[in-house]
Scaffold this motif. Structure first.
Motif, PDB file in Angstrom:
ATOM      1  N   THR A   1      -4.824   5.588   7.821  1.00  0.00           N
ATOM      2  CA  THR A   1      -4.182   4.686   6.867  1.00  0.00           C
ATOM      3  C   THR A   1      -2.748   5.091   6.541  1.00  0.00           C
ATOM      4  O   THR A   1      -2.026   4.329   5.892  1.00  0.00           O
TER       5      THR A   1
ATOM      6  N   LEU B   1      -5.222   5.413  -0.628  1.00  0.00           N
ATOM      7  CA  LEU B   1      -4.436   4.572   0.268  1.00  0.00           C
ATOM      8  C   LEU B   1      -5.398   3.723   1.091  1.00  0.00           C
ATOM      9  O   LEU B   1      -6.183   4.245   1.888  1.00  0.00           O
ATOM     10  N   ASP B   2      -5.348   2.414   0.893  1.00  0.00           N
ATOM     11  CA  ASP B   2      -6.244   1.496   1.587  1.00  0.00           C
ATOM     12  C   ASP B   2      -5.570   0.895   2.817  1.00  0.00           C
ATOM     13  O   ASP B   2      -4.334   0.932   2.952  1.00  0.00           O
TER      14      ASP B   2
ATOM     15  N   GLU C   1      -0.086  -8.273   5.193  1.00  0.00           N
ATOM     16  CA  GLU C   1       0.694  -7.058   5.412  1.00  0.00           C
ATOM     17  C   GLU C   1       0.701  -6.667   6.884  1.00  0.00           C
ATOM     18  O   GLU C   1       1.708  -6.150   7.382  1.00  0.00           O
TER      19      GLU C   1
ATOM     20  N   SER D   1       3.198   1.727  -3.028  1.00  0.00           N
ATOM     21  CA  SER D   1       2.438   2.200  -4.187  1.00  0.00           C
ATOM     22  C   SER D   1       2.188   3.702  -4.093  1.00  0.00           C
ATOM     23  O   SER D   1       2.265   4.421  -5.093  1.00  0.00           O
TER      24      SER D   1
ATOM     25  N   GLN E   1       0.817  -1.209   0.000  1.00  0.00           N
ATOM     26  CA  GLN E   1       0.000   0.000   0.000  1.00  0.00           C
ATOM     27  C   GLN E   1       0.851   1.260   0.000  1.00  0.00           C
ATOM     28  O   GLN E   1       0.652   2.179  -0.795  1.00  0.00           O
ATOM     29  N   HIS E   2       1.802   1.323   0.930  1.00  0.00           N
ATOM     30  CA  HIS E   2       2.572   2.558   1.084  1.00  0.00           C
ATOM     31  C   HIS E   2       3.658   2.696   0.021  1.00  0.00           C
ATOM     32  O   HIS E   2       3.990   3.811  -0.389  1.00  0.00           O
TER      33      HIS E   2
END
Length: 249
Positions: free
Chosen positions: A54, A187-188, A194, A30, A27-28
């Motif tokens: 998030t 941002l999910d 993870e 990306s 996530q981060h």
């Protein structure tokens, strides 16, 4: 030392940003790639959205830390309704004191500042966090800031916020502004896998040699189930778990 028994030199789940504990999971990572691509493309205005906690601000802080030789940054929390007050808030974010000037003069001062920073080989990044409601006057200033004149001065604008920011930029009233913020990234929360990796990464970064023994897979799964993978909530529960288990020896 925070916890010598488990080899922790500091609290690994603190609420304040610490680059040592920034987890570059999917996530981060990306989001970081999005920021890099957006700025390299020459886009003036971009937005990062996502649920509270998030890691939008942490991701941007990490990015700015890594790009400190290229960017001069300032942050505005929320946007004042009046154009004059908004311009004052922007100048204040970059270290200017109170300026007794008209709106046009404030724009000129900001333009001179942008060109000066560009001549020093840097770009200016304005971060507006949780802008709230955006008035017509403030929208007009944002459109001016994202225009060709400011582009020439090396300005980049980043808006961060939750779903309310998406709703604002998608509202018909702000369509001219939304046209400037064509690039957006969401941002999910972290996935279950993870979350396990996140917990072990932060424990290891704090000095723990055996993260899986401190927060077992069973506990990590329970933490994910309780938080839905939202990092801020993960940190809160994990910090409490460490304190509770330390008190019990």
């Amino acid at each position: 030392m925070y916890d010598s028994q488990r080899g922790l030199g500091s609290q690994p789940f603190g609420q304040q940003f610490d680059a040592r504990f920034f987890f570059r999971g999917f996530q981060h990572a990306s989001a970081l790639s999005f920021l890099q691509r957006a700025l390299e493309s020459g886009e003036t205005a971009i937005a990062i959205t996502g649920a509270p906690g998030t890691g939008k601000r942490a991701t941007l802080e990490y990015f700015l830390r890594e790009s400190s030789d290229q960017l001069r940054s300032g942050r505005v929390d929320e946007i004042p309704e009046g154009a004059h007050e908004f311009l004052e808030a922007i100048l204040n974010a970059f270290g200017f004191g109170p300026v007794d000037a008209e709106r046009g003069e404030l724009r000129n001062l900001l333009s001179v500042f942008l060109v000066q920073i560009q001549h020093e080989g840097q770009s200016v990044l304005l971060h507006i966090d949780d802008p709230g409601q955006i008035s017509e006057e403030a929208s007009e200033e944002l459109i001016w800031l994202a225009g060709d004149k400011s582009r020439a001065g090396g300005l980049r604008i980043i808006l961060t916020g939750d779903v309310r920011l998406d709703a604002l930029l998608d509202s018909p009233r702000l369509k001219p502004l939304a046209n400037k913020f064509r690039l957006r990234h969401r941002l999910d929360p972290l996935s279950a896998r993870e979350t396990h990796d996140y917990l072990h990464f932060r424990l290891a970064a704090a000095g723990c040699g055996h993260p899986g023994k401190v927060l077992s897979p069973t506990i990590a799964t329970a933490i994910y189930a309780s938080t839905g993978g939202v990092p801020a909530q993960i940190n809160q529960i994990s910090a409490a778990q460490l304190d509770a288990s330390s008190a019990k020896g």
